[in-house]
Design a protein around this motif. Structure first.
Motif, mmCIF file in Angstrom:
data_model
loop_
_atom_site.group_PDB
_atom_site.id
_atom_site.type_symbol
_atom_site.label_atom_id
_atom_site.label_comp_id
_atom_site.label_asym_id
_atom_site.label_seq_id
_atom_site.Cartn_x
_atom_site.Cartn_y
_atom_site.Cartn_z
ATOM 1 N N ALA A 61 0.841 -1.105 -0.085
ATOM 2 C CA ALA A 61 0.069 -0.049 0.165
ATOM 3 C C ALA A 61 0.806 1.255 -0.073
ATOM 4 C CB ALA A 61 -1.094 0.008 1.186
ATOM 5 N N ILE A 62 1.914 1.295 0.794
ATOM 6 C CA ILE A 62 2.826 2.320 0.920
ATOM 7 C C ILE A 62 3.613 2.610 -0.606
ATOM 8 C CG2 ILE A 62 4.853 3.343 1.895
ATOM 9 C CD1 ILE A 62 4.282 2.020 4.324
ATOM 10 N N GLY A 63 4.025 1.441 -1.142
ATOM 11 C CA GLY A 63 4.737 1.567 -2.245
ATOM 12 C C GLY A 63 3.887 1.904 -3.435
ATOM 13 N N ILE A 231 8.407 8.997 4.093
ATOM 14 C CA ILE A 231 7.491 8.474 4.242
ATOM 15 C C ILE A 231 7.638 6.977 4.368
ATOM 16 C CG2 ILE A 231 5.137 7.364 3.193
ATOM 17 C CD1 ILE A 231 4.618 10.247 1.931
ATOM 18 N N ALA A 232 8.535 6.373 3.623
ATOM 19 C CA ALA A 232 9.067 4.986 3.688
ATOM 20 C C ALA A 232 10.009 4.704 5.018
ATOM 21 C CB ALA A 232 9.987 4.733 2.498
ATOM 22 N N LEU A 233 10.456 5.946 5.507
ATOM 23 C CA LEU A 233 11.017 5.622 6.786
ATOM 24 C C LEU A 233 10.253 5.567 7.997
ATOM 25 C CD1 LEU A 233 14.161 8.206 6.297
ATOM 26 C CD2 LEU A 233 14.420 5.644 6.793
ATOM 27 N N SER A 234 8.970 5.795 7.824
ATOM 28 C CA SER A 234 8.033 5.798 9.029
ATOM 29 C C SER A 234 8.157 4.153 9.332
ATOM 30 C CB SER A 234 6.607 6.054 8.285
ATOM 31 O OG SER A 234 6.061 5.098 7.625
ATOM 32 N N GLY A 282 4.422 -3.359 -4.605
ATOM 33 C CA GLY A 282 3.315 -2.256 -4.559
ATOM 34 C C GLY A 282 3.211 -1.296 -5.661
ATOM 35 N N SER A 283 4.525 -0.480 -5.875
ATOM 36 C CA SER A 283 4.344 0.473 -6.950
ATOM 37 C C SER A 283 4.299 -0.353 -8.275
ATOM 38 C CB SER A 283 5.704 1.163 -6.879
ATOM 39 O OG SER A 283 7.016 0.198 -7.071
ATOM 40 N N VAL A 383 -5.660 9.327 4.362
ATOM 41 C CA VAL A 383 -4.582 10.434 4.525
ATOM 42 C C VAL A 383 -3.392 9.669 5.052
ATOM 43 C CG1 VAL A 383 -6.164 12.447 4.920
ATOM 44 C CG2 VAL A 383 -5.512 10.678 6.842
ATOM 45 N N LEU A 384 -3.127 8.611 4.467
ATOM 46 C CA LEU A 384 -2.007 7.659 4.821
ATOM 47 C C LEU A 384 -0.630 8.466 4.673
ATOM 48 C CD1 LEU A 384 -0.799 4.913 5.558
ATOM 49 C CD2 LEU A 384 -0.824 4.300 3.029
ATOM 50 N N GLY A 385 -0.263 9.077 3.595
ATOM 51 C CA GLY A 385 0.800 9.882 3.312
ATOM 52 C C GLY A 385 1.392 10.782 4.515
ATOM 53 N N HIS A 386 0.267 11.595 4.805
ATOM 54 C CA HIS A 386 0.360 12.665 5.788
ATOM 55 C C HIS A 386 0.709 12.052 7.086
ATOM 56 C CE1 HIS A 386 -0.714 15.824 3.043
ATOM 57 N NE2 HIS A 386 -1.729 14.958 2.569
#
Length: 559
Positions: A61-63, A231-234, A282-283, A383-386
Motif C-alpha cells: 500500500a505504501i509503495g 514516508i518510507a522511513l516511517s 506495490g508500486s 490520509v496515509l501519506g500525511h
C-alpha cells in the motif's frame, strides 16, 4: 505504607498478581527479561515467526501510494534510500535485543533514556502498532468490501475483533501460526508478479514510465524523492516488532554462532529487504492495476493490486478475486496479531511505570485494538501519506538516538555501560543523552516538516531527525560524562547466569538477570515488582543506601 514509615523488622504484605499476569502463556514475560527457561524455540522458529510478522500488505500500500503520488522514479529511489537506513540502524538494535533477551522498550531504558525517559518511546512504539494495525485492518476491510460486499465500517470491526482471540495466547500461538502459514503465504506473494512478468512484456516499461498523479513524476525530483523517502522511513520502528520475537532467541554458543547471527540479521534488520521488495512490488502493481482499468485513487489498495495480478494466473473470473481475497485476509491476520501483541507490550510498559499497576498484557490488547478501530472508522487510509510522513520524524529521532548509543557511546566512547541495564533500581528516571537527543531532533524535524525552514527541509525532515539525534547523543554523553546511565552499580551483567531466586515481594521464582537487591523489602526483588512498587520511593538509589544482595558480585558473574 510509605518508605519512611516502614518498620525494618516488619514483614511487608506479599504482592499478588491476577491470573493473567501469573500465567506465562498469556503474559510472555511482557515487562521482563525473557528467561532461558522460557526460550525453548529454535533459532529457525524465532526467525520464521519474526519473518511471518512482516507478512503485512502495508508495504504494498505504501509503495503503491508513493508511486501514485510521486511517480516511479522518485518512489523507487526513496524506497531504496529508506531501506538502507533502516537496515543499518536495525543491526545493533537486533543484536543487543537478542543477546540480552529484552524487548525494544527495555533496551531503550538502558541505551540512554533512563527508566521514565523511555516511557515516551513506549508511546511512540505503541503508536506505530496501532497506526499500522489500522492500516492493515483497512486493507482487510477493502477485501471484505470487494468480495463479500460488506460495508467498510462493518469490515473494520470484523477485521479488528477477529484478531483478539488469536493474540491472547502470545508467542506460544503466534510462532505456530506464522510457521504453519509461511509456505502458502510466500507462494501467493510471489506468484502474481512472476505471472505478470511472463505474460505481459510491457509491464516493466509501463512501471518504469509510470508518473502517477505528479506532473514531474516521470523524472527524478529532489523534493519528491525526499518526501517519498520520509514516508518510507516511517517503517523504521518495525525493528521494535522484530525485537519482540528476537528476545526469545536461544543463547549464542560457539557451535551455534553462525546460525545465531544469520537468524538475528534475518529476523532483525533483514526484514527490510523483503519489506523494500514488497514496496517496489506495490508500486509495480499500482501501474498494473491502472492498466487494468482501476482508478488512480484506488490503485494503492492491495486488493485491487492482487486482483489484477491473479488475473494473469486464473483469468478475469471468480477464481482470481477469490484467491486475491484469501491472500489479503491471510496476510492481514499474520501481521495484525503481531501489531496487537507488540502494542500490548508497549502499553503495559507505559502504564506500569506511570501508574504502578499491571493488570496483564492481555488487557491492553483491547485498548490497542480499540484505538486502531477508531482510526479505521475515521478513514485514516485516505490520509496515509500525511500520517506516516509526520510520524516518521519522531520515530526516526528515537531510533537514531538508540542506535548512536549502541554504536558510539558504548563501544567507542565507553561512556554507556557495555551491557543493557533495564531495572528501575539501577537507572536514573531520566538520562539526558538519549532522551534529550530524541526530543531535540523531534522538535527540529517536526518544525521542518511543517515548512518552517523551507521546502527542502520539509521534504528531508526525516533525514534531519536522524542526523540531529545521531550527533546529539554522543555530544550530550560527553558533556554529562555518562553519569546518568547507572544510578547504582548492578551486581551482575544481564545475560550471564540462569539460577533462579525467590522474589521477596511476590514470592515467585525468577532468573538472576531479572532480580535486584532491595533495601525496602530486605531481600531480592524481581524487576516487575520493583517497577510496580509505589511505597519504596527509590530508597535503593538514595545516598548511603544498603541494598540487600544475596547473589554474587560483578567480578563473580561478569562474562
Amino acid at each position: 505504607m510509605s518508605a519512611t514509615s516502614h518498620d525494618p523488622g516488619a514483614k511487608l504484605p506479599r504482592r499478588k498478581f491476577n491470573k493473567l499476569v501469573s500465567n506465562p502463556v498469556f503474559e510472555d514475560y511482557s515487562l521482563r527479561y525473557a528467561p532461558k527457561s522460557f526460550r525453548t524455540w529454535s533459532q529457525y522458529a524465532v526467525f520464521s515467526a519474526a519473518l511471518g510478522g512482516i507478512a503485512y500488505l502495508a508495504d504494498q500500500a505504501i509503495g503503491g501510494s508513493l508511486a501514485v503520488q510521486f511517480g516511479f522514479t522518485n518512489a523507487f529511489w526513496g524506497i531504496i534510500a529508506a531501506a538502507v537506513i533502516i537496515f543499518l540502524t536495525g543491526i545493533p538494535i537486533a543484536y543487543y535485543c537478542a543477546k540480552y533477551n529484552v524487548d525494544v522498550d527495555l533496551l531503550t531504558r538502558g541505551a540512554g533514556f533512563g527508566y521514565l525517559g523511555s516511557t515516551i518511546t513506549s508511546v511512540i512504539y505503541a503508536s506505530f502498532t496501532f497506526i499500522f494495525f489500522a492500516l492493515e485492518g483497512s486493507i482487510m476491510a477493502q477485501a471484505f468490501n470487494l468480495y463479500f460486499g460488506i460495508p467498510l465500517p462493518i469490515g473494520y470491526a470484523i477485521g479488528s475483533l477477529m484478531i483478539i482471540p488469536l493474540v491472547t495466547f502470545g508467542m506460544t500461538l503466534l510462532s505456530k501460526l506464522q510457521v504453519w502459514t509461511q509456505p502458502l503465504w510466500l507462494l501467493l506473494l510471489f506468484a502474481p508478479p512472476v505471472a505478470v512478468l511472463m505474460e505481459d512484456p510491457n509491464a516493466v516499461s509501463n512501471w518504469v514510465n509510470f508518473a502517477g498523479a505528479s506532473p514531474s513524476g516521470d523524472s527524478f525530483n529532489p523534493l519528491l524523492f525526499g518526501s517519498a523517502a520520509g514516508i518510507a522511513l516511517s517503517l523504521i520502528a518495525q525493528i521494535g516488532e522484530q525485537a519482540d520475537y528476537l528476545r526469545f532467541m536461544p543463547d549464542k554458543t560457539k557451535k551455534s554462532s553462525f546460525g545465531w547471527w544469520l537468524a538475528v540479521l534475518g529476523a532483525g534488520p533483514g526484514w527490510v529487504i523483503l519489506g523494500a521488495a514488497k514496496q517496489l512490488m506495490g508500486s509495480f502493481f499500482a501501474s498494473v492495476a491502472v492498466t487494468h482499468g482501476t482508478k488512480l485513487a484506488q490503485a494503492n489498495e492491495p486488493i485491487q493490486m492482487y486482483h489484477a495480478g491473479f488475473t494473469y494466473i486464473f483469468g478475469a473470473g471468480f477464481a482470481a478475486i477469490t484467491v486475491a481475497t484469501f491472500f489479503v485476509i491471510l496476510s492481514q491476520i499474520k501481521i495484525n496479531v503481531t501489531n496487537a501483541y507488540s502494542g500490548s507490550l508497549s502499553w503495559s510498559n507505559f502504564f506500569s511505570r506511570l501508574l504502578h499497576v499491571h493488570p496483564g498484557r492481555v488487557i491492553y490488547i483491547f485498548f490497542n485494538v480499540g484505538i486502531s478501530l477508531t482510526m479505521m472508522e475515521l478513514n485514516m487510509f485516505s490520509v496515509l501519506g500525511h500520517i506516516l510522513g509526520f510520524y516518521s520524524n519522531v520515530a526516526v529521532a528515537w531510533i537514531g538516538a538508540v542506535t548512536a548509543d549502541l554504536v558510539i557511546n558504548k563501544p567507542i566512547l565507553k561512556l554507556s555501560p557495555s551491557y543493557i541495564e533495564f531495572k528501575r533500581a539501577h537507572l536514573y528516571n531520566f538520562n539526558p543523552v538519549g532522551f534529550g537527543a530524541m526530543v531535540i531532533a523531534s522538535i527540529i524535524s517536526v518544525l521542518a516538516f511543517f515548512h518552517l525552514f523551507g521546502d527542502y527541509a520539509a521534504a528531508y525532515s526525516a533525514f534531519i531527525a536522524l542526523g540531529v539525534s545521531f550527533i546529539a547523543s554522543p555530544i550530550i554523553a560527553i558533556l554529562t560524562k555518562g553519569k546518568y546511565y547507572v544510578a547504582r552499580e548492578t551486581c551482575y551483567h544481564a545475560g550471564v547466569k540462569h539460577d533462579t531466586m525467590s522474589c521477596a515481594s511476590c514470592g515467585f521464582e525468577y532468573e538472576a538477570q531479572d532480580m535486584t537487591g532491595c533495601p525496602f523489602h530486605k531481600g531480592n526483588i524481581c524487576s516487575l515488582c520493583c517497577s510496580l512498587d509505589s511505597d519504596c520511593h527509590d530508597q535503593c538509589k538514595k545516598p548511603h543506601a544498603d541494598p540487600v544482595l544475596s547473589f554474587g558480585t560483578p567480578a563473580d558473574l561478569s562474562r
